[in-house]
Design a protein around this motif. Structure first.
Motif, PDB file in Angstrom:
ATOM      1  N   GLY A  61       5.818  24.519 -71.256  1.00  0.00           N
ATOM      2  CA  GLY A  61       6.267  23.585 -70.228  1.00  0.00           C
ATOM      3  C   GLY A  61       5.355  23.521 -69.021  1.00  0.00           C
ATOM      4  O   GLY A  61       4.564  24.413 -68.763  1.00  0.00           O
ATOM      5  N   LEU A  62       5.500  22.447 -68.313  1.00  0.00           N
ATOM      6  CA  LEU A  62       4.690  22.215 -67.118  1.00  0.00           C
ATOM      7  C   LEU A  62       4.990  23.201 -66.002  1.00  0.00           C
ATOM      8  O   LEU A  62       4.145  23.455 -65.148  1.00  0.00           O
ATOM      9  CB  LEU A  62       4.937  20.792 -66.597  1.00  0.00           C
ATOM     10  N   THR A  63       6.191  23.759 -66.007  1.00  0.00           N
ATOM     11  CA  THR A  63       6.563  24.667 -64.920  1.00  0.00           C
ATOM     12  C   THR A  63       5.718  25.938 -64.912  1.00  0.00           C
ATOM     13  O   THR A  63       5.719  26.651 -63.906  1.00  0.00           O
ATOM     14  CB  THR A  63       8.055  25.039 -64.999  1.00  0.00           C
ATOM     15  N   LEU A  97      10.248  10.944 -73.336  1.00  0.00           N
ATOM     16  CA  LEU A  97       9.195  11.875 -72.960  1.00  0.00           C
ATOM     17  C   LEU A  97       9.068  13.030 -73.937  1.00  0.00           C
ATOM     18  O   LEU A  97       7.977  13.448 -74.276  1.00  0.00           O
ATOM     19  CB  LEU A  97       9.467  12.431 -71.562  1.00  0.00           C
ATOM     20  N   SER A  98      10.173  13.531 -74.403  1.00  0.00           N
ATOM     21  CA  SER A  98      10.142  14.735 -75.233  1.00  0.00           C
ATOM     22  C   SER A  98       9.588  14.501 -76.622  1.00  0.00           C
ATOM     23  O   SER A  98       9.264  15.443 -77.319  1.00  0.00           O
ATOM     24  CB  SER A  98      11.547  15.321 -75.348  1.00  0.00           C
ATOM     25  N   ILE A 103       8.627  20.394 -75.262  1.00  0.00           N
ATOM     26  CA  ILE A 103       9.244  21.211 -74.226  1.00  0.00           C
ATOM     27  C   ILE A 103      10.751  21.203 -74.367  1.00  0.00           C
ATOM     28  O   ILE A 103      11.361  22.236 -74.501  1.00  0.00           O
ATOM     29  CB  ILE A 103       8.808  20.734 -72.832  1.00  0.00           C
ATOM     30  N   ARG A 104      11.343  20.042 -74.364  1.00  0.00           N
ATOM     31  CA  ARG A 104      12.793  19.927 -74.501  1.00  0.00           C
ATOM     32  C   ARG A 104      13.092  18.673 -75.292  1.00  0.00           C
ATOM     33  O   ARG A 104      12.376  17.684 -75.217  1.00  0.00           O
ATOM     34  CB  ARG A 104      13.454  19.821 -73.135  1.00  0.00           C
ATOM     35  N   SER A 105      14.181  18.697 -76.000  1.00  0.00           N
ATOM     36  CA  SER A 105      14.569  17.511 -76.747  1.00  0.00           C
ATOM     37  C   SER A 105      15.326  16.516 -75.869  1.00  0.00           C
ATOM     38  O   SER A 105      15.474  15.361 -76.223  1.00  0.00           O
ATOM     39  CB  SER A 105      15.425  17.894 -77.948  1.00  0.00           C
ATOM     40  N   ASP A 106      15.768  16.950 -74.734  1.00  0.00           N
ATOM     41  CA  ASP A 106      16.533  16.091 -73.845  1.00  0.00           C
ATOM     42  C   ASP A 106      15.606  15.364 -72.870  1.00  0.00           C
ATOM     43  O   ASP A 106      14.938  15.977 -72.045  1.00  0.00           O
ATOM     44  CB  ASP A 106      17.548  16.943 -73.074  1.00  0.00           C
ATOM     45  N   LYS A 112      13.248  15.320 -65.411  1.00  0.00           N
ATOM     46  CA  LYS A 112      13.556  16.156 -64.254  1.00  0.00           C
ATOM     47  C   LYS A 112      12.496  17.233 -64.075  1.00  0.00           C
ATOM     48  O   LYS A 112      12.109  17.557 -62.951  1.00  0.00           O
ATOM     49  CB  LYS A 112      14.936  16.794 -64.406  1.00  0.00           C
ATOM     50  N   GLU A 113      12.039  17.797 -65.190  1.00  0.00           N
ATOM     51  CA  GLU A 113      11.002  18.829 -65.118  1.00  0.00           C
ATOM     52  C   GLU A 113       9.713  18.252 -64.539  1.00  0.00           C
ATOM     53  O   GLU A 113       9.113  18.844 -63.635  1.00  0.00           O
ATOM     54  CB  GLU A 113      10.728  19.416 -66.498  1.00  0.00           C
TER      55      GLU A 113
END
Length: 127
Positions: A61-63, A97-98, A103-106, A112-113
């Protein structure tokens, strides 16, 4: 730097996430050529772009870039100004996006990330 010159150009308003996947493949070819050419340091010239692409496409993830230790250990060659400029231009061609980033399926969580990372990067860059 030249690999990022076009997407960072102020005239470019949007960058599709799929472009990062394509850049990953192109970069792999360039890195393989650099290794085969056996020119000292040639592969290392691609390190900043490789780190940026790995950050955007990677499973962590980008975080990750917000964690100072990880930033210095794994992404020390990522220019935060460039990353911020690219993230502000990100446009998802599929509406999800996912679907292009693992990163996330949502989709809402991914958006938000990205928004949270942009906000934090602005704070880091503007200091």
């Amino acid at each position: 730097r030249r690999l990022l010159k076009q997407p960072l150009d102020p005239r470019v308003r949007k960058v599709h996430l799929v472009a990062f996947l394509r850049l990953d493949k192109d970069l792999a070819v360039l890195e393989a050529f650099a290794v085969d050419a056996a020119v000292p340091g040639l592969k290392d010239t691609f390190a900043p772009v490789r780190q940026l692409v790995s950050l955007v496409n990677g499973p962590g993830g980008l975080t990750q870039i917000l964690d100072e230790v990880r930033r210095w250990q794994e992404f020390d060659q990522v220019d935060l100004h460039n990353l911020l400029a690219l993230l502000e231009k990100v446009k998802d061609p599929s509406g999800t996006l996912s679907s292009f980033v693992h990163i996330r399926s949502d989709t809402n969580s991914r958006k938000k990330e990205v928004d949270a990372v942009i906000k934090k990067l602005r704070e880091l860059v503007n200091g």
